[in-house]
Each structure stands twice: as C-alpha cells, then as structure tokens.
Design an enzyme around this catalytic site. Structure first.
Site, mmCIF file in Angstrom:
data_model
loop_
_atom_site.group_PDB
_atom_site.id
_atom_site.type_symbol
_atom_site.label_atom_id
_atom_site.label_comp_id
_atom_site.label_asym_id
_atom_site.label_seq_id
_atom_site.Cartn_x
_atom_site.Cartn_y
_atom_site.Cartn_z
ATOM 1 N N ASP A 1 1.043 -1.276 -0.123
ATOM 2 C CA ASP A 1 0.211 -0.019 -0.060
ATOM 3 C C ASP A 1 0.940 1.177 0.107
ATOM 4 O OD1 ASP A 1 -3.211 0.699 1.110
ATOM 5 O OD2 ASP A 1 -1.722 2.092 1.036
ATOM 6 N N ILE A 2 0.494 2.223 -0.922
ATOM 7 C CA ILE A 2 1.411 3.639 -0.938
ATOM 8 C C ILE A 2 1.302 4.256 0.251
ATOM 9 C CG2 ILE A 2 -0.482 5.272 -1.712
ATOM 10 C CD1 ILE A 2 1.507 5.545 -4.256
ATOM 11 N N ASN B 1 -13.030 -3.210 2.449
ATOM 12 C CA ASN B 1 -13.855 -2.133 2.467
ATOM 13 C C ASN B 1 -15.003 -2.343 1.443
ATOM 14 O OD1 ASN B 1 -12.599 -0.982 4.775
ATOM 15 N ND2 ASN B 1 -11.077 -0.118 3.634
ATOM 16 N N GLN C 1 -14.926 2.444 1.154
ATOM 17 C CA GLN C 1 -13.788 1.926 0.004
ATOM 18 C C GLN C 1 -13.873 3.314 -0.865
ATOM 19 O OE1 GLN C 1 -16.084 -0.989 -2.517
ATOM 20 N NE2 GLN C 1 -14.303 -1.166 -3.620
ATOM 21 N N HIS D 1 -10.303 -5.362 -3.408
ATOM 22 C CA HIS D 1 -8.903 -5.444 -2.716
ATOM 23 C C HIS D 1 -9.220 -5.815 -1.346
ATOM 24 C CE1 HIS D 1 -10.094 -1.086 -2.332
ATOM 25 N NE2 HIS D 1 -9.173 -1.156 -1.126
HETATM 26 P P1 5GP Z 1 -9.819 1.426 0.181
HETATM 27 O O1 5GP Z 1 -10.194 2.672 1.142
HETATM 28 O O2 5GP Z 1 -10.273 1.677 -1.037
HETATM 29 O O3 5GP Z 1 -10.300 0.220 0.999
HETATM 30 O O4 5GP Z 1 -8.383 1.279 0.172
HETATM 31 C C1 5GP Z 1 -7.632 2.056 -1.007
HETATM 32 C C2 5GP Z 1 -6.162 1.954 -0.529
HETATM 33 O O5 5GP Z 1 -5.437 1.936 -1.778
HETATM 34 C C3 5GP Z 1 -5.837 2.811 0.505
HETATM 35 O O6 5GP Z 1 -5.053 2.135 1.567
HETATM 36 C C4 5GP Z 1 -4.745 3.520 -0.265
HETATM 37 O O7 5GP Z 1 -3.256 4.136 0.361
HETATM 38 C C5 5GP Z 1 -4.100 2.609 -1.388
HETATM 39 N N1 5GP Z 1 -3.648 3.298 -2.764
HETATM 40 C C6 5GP Z 1 -4.625 4.299 -3.345
HETATM 41 N N2 5GP Z 1 -3.636 4.453 -4.159
HETATM 42 C C7 5GP Z 1 -2.727 3.877 -4.454
HETATM 43 C C8 5GP Z 1 -1.571 3.428 -5.562
HETATM 44 O O8 5GP Z 1 -1.653 4.277 -6.495
HETATM 45 N N3 5GP Z 1 -0.763 2.675 -5.184
HETATM 46 C C9 5GP Z 1 -0.813 2.037 -4.196
HETATM 47 N N4 5GP Z 1 0.272 1.100 -3.992
HETATM 48 N N5 5GP Z 1 -1.776 1.929 -3.127
HETATM 49 C C10 5GP Z 1 -2.807 2.866 -3.366
#
Ligand code: 5GP
Length: 117
Positions: free
Chosen positions: A28-29, A82, A89, A95
């Site tokens: 995760d970034i 999520n 989400q 994911h």
């Molecule tokens: P969500 O909130 O949709 O469950 O999680 C999305 C996740 O994706 C977050 O933890 C965010 O830090 C990660 N994320 C968003 N954009 C990128 C990206 O371009 N690269 C990576 N490696 N992670 C990302």
C-alpha cells in the site's frame, strides 16, 4: 478505469510482493501498519459484493501465500476489505488489506472510533 486496474495493466507502477495469472499483491502506498499489503484479483470486480464466489477459494490460497511470504502467517495479521460507501471503500476494484507486523488495536480498523452507533 480504476487505479488498481491501471496497476494490473502495467500503466502505473507498484511495489510488487507476489503475482500469478489471476492475482496481484503489492505494498500500500500509504501504509497503516508496519506491513500493509493490498491483494487484488486481476479481473475487475467492484467489491466483495460483486466477487465471483468460485474465485474466492483460489484467492484465499493466494492470500495465505502472501502472509507466509511476508512472515506474518504465524505472528498474525488482519485481513480487511472495505465495501461501498459506508465501508469506506475508495478504490472501486476489489482489494483485501493485509495488515500486520504489530499488535493491532480495533480502532486501527475504523475511521472514527469515537462514533456512537
Ligand atoms: P480502500 O479505502 O479503497 O479500502 O483502500 C484503498 C487503498 O489503496 C488505500 O489504503 C490507499 O493508500 C491505497 N492506494 C491508493 N492509491 C494507490 C496507488 O496508486 N498505489 C498503491 N500501492 N496504493 C494505493
């Protein structure tokens, strides 16, 4: 196209952990734990609600493999997905977050631990 589909297509780079023909795992970034890996199917599903149940077993094997590779299979980890607006989400491609490397409190998993339900 979501950002994760662009990662699958190779249009955006990622810090890859493991890959096969159906799934991809990468860091995760913006990590929220010492180990924070995102695990995705290469095929597009918006979220867990849309996921093909026949693919879930194989995805579980892949997740278990990632946990072993990251050395958290014995120490433990949290697996989170999520789903939708109330689930928080942000990226609309299914994911799983695999979080580990520290003892996690439950408040780590929610955006507003102070909220009353
Ligand atoms: P969500 O909130 O949709 O469950 O999680 C999305 C996740 O994706 C977050 O933890 C965010 O830090 C990660 N994320 C968003 N954009 C990128 C990206 O371009 N690269 C990576 N490696 N992670 C990302």
């Amino acid at each position: 196209m979501t950002i994760f589909e662009k990662i699958v297509a190779g249009e955006i780079p990622c810090n890859k952990v493991l890959e096969n023909d159906k799934f991809l795992a990468f860091h995760d970034i913006n990590p929220k734990a010492p180990i924070h890996i995102l695990i995705i199917p290469k095929k597009h599903f918006e979220n867990i609600q849309e996921m093909d149940p026949n693919l879930m077993g194989e995805m579980l094997l892949f997740i278990q493999q990632v946990a072993r590779l990251m050395g958290v299979d014995k120490s433990g980890y949290r697996l989170v997905t999520n789903c939708g607006e109330n689930g928080g989400q942000e990226v609309m491609h299914l994911h799983f977050h695999l979080l580990g490397g520290a003892k996690l409190g439950w408040s780590d998993a929610v955006t507003n631990p102070q909220s009353t339900f």
